[in-house]
Design an enzyme around this catalytic site. Structure first.
Site, short mmCIF file in Angstrom:
data_model
loop_
_atom_site.label_atom_id
_atom_site.label_comp_id
_atom_site.label_asym_id
_atom_site.label_seq_id
_atom_site.Cartn_x
_atom_site.Cartn_y
_atom_site.Cartn_z
N LEU A 173 0.86 -1.17 0.00
CA LEU A 173 0.00 0.00 0.00
C LEU A 173 0.90 1.22 0.00
O LEU A 173 2.02 1.19 0.53
CB LEU A 173 -0.89 0.03 1.25
CG LEU A 173 -2.03 -0.99 1.36
CD1 LEU A 173 -2.73 -0.85 2.70
CD2 LEU A 173 -3.03 -0.84 0.23
N ASP A 174 0.43 2.32 -0.56
CA ASP A 174 1.18 3.56 -0.51
C ASP A 174 1.43 3.98 0.93
O ASP A 174 0.63 3.66 1.83
CB ASP A 174 0.41 4.69 -1.21
CG ASP A 174 0.40 4.54 -2.73
OD1 ASP A 174 1.21 3.76 -3.25
OD2 ASP A 174 -0.43 5.21 -3.37
N LYS A 175 2.49 4.71 1.14
CA LYS A 175 2.83 5.18 2.48
C LYS A 175 1.66 5.89 3.16
O LYS A 175 1.38 5.66 4.33
CB LYS A 175 4.03 6.14 2.39
CG LYS A 175 4.42 6.79 3.70
CD LYS A 175 5.59 7.75 3.51
CE LYS A 175 5.94 8.46 4.81
NZ LYS A 175 7.09 9.38 4.64
#
Length: 220
Positions: free
Chosen positions: A57-59
């Site tokens: 997942l994106d940060k």
């Protein structure tokens, strides 16, 4: 950021997989811009030293993730993510109120554009991308959306929402107005459905809203 104890991140564990609720603003792997900053895998490895990353997942995105605990489980999960046989359902808060209740965005996307590495709509040279949006609840200034991506392009949900004229709350990278309601794009991986590597059972795991999104929805 204050990182919760590992036991508070856990949603499920067995001998094959570990399912967690990823906090927002914590990268899954080392951040190229801040290599010494903590990251999710590092934190989990302290208790589960055998973990292998099956997806990311994106940060800035919170929500449900699955990790493999054996090489066999890792291979099985990798195949599912590569073939898009998993189902990922996200919840997002967008700025404004769409006129539609459901809409499928099919804008082609080109990645890593400019110094900020934005993803942009490019129907000529971009790669195919598809996201199905459903309005779950409407508020005076915002809307709660369900987003189901059929492809996995970088920032796909964020860019498609922006392209439709409804950027995610807090997503200033994609032209959302500044806000003091949330310090990141309001995007949460609500549920993940996949086939268990050993039992072959189709399983679904969900993650509760993080405090920042719950607070926004409570005030809206």
């Amino acid at each position: 950021m204050i990182i919760p104890p590992v036991k508070k991140l856990l949603l499920y564990e067995d001998g094959d997989i570990l399912v967690v609720n990823k906090p927002a603003n914590l990268p899954v792997l080392p951040d190229g811009w801040e290599p010494d900053a903590p990251y999710l895998l590092q934190i989990l490895l302290e208790k589960f030293p055998e973990l292998l990353v099956a997806h990311r997942l994106d940060k800035v995105t919170s929500g449900v993730m699955v990790f493999a605990r054996t090489p066999e489980a890792h291979r099985a999960l990798n195949i599912q993510f590569e073939k898009h046989t998993t189902q990922k359902i996200y919840h997002a808060i967008c700025v404004g109120n769409p006129k539609w209740d459901q809409h499928t965005a099919k804008h082609k996307l080109r990645l890593n554009v400019g110094h900020s590495h934005r993803t942009v709509v490019d129907n000529g040279q971009g790669k195919p991308a598809e996201t199905s949006f459903t309005v779950l609840k409407r508020f005076p200034r915002f809307s709660l959306l369900e987003a189901i991506p059929a492809t996995g392009r970088t920032h796909q949900i964020r860019v498609h929402a922006y392209a439709l004229g409804f950027p995610l709350l807090g997503d200033t990278l994609y032209s959302a107005p500044p806000t003091d309601l949330i310090d990141r794009p309001a995007l949460h991986a609500q549920s993940l459905t996949f086939t268990h590597p050993s039992s072959a059972e189709v399983v679904t795991f969900t993650a509760p809203y993080p405090a920042d999104m719950a607070q926004v929805l409570g005030k809206s």
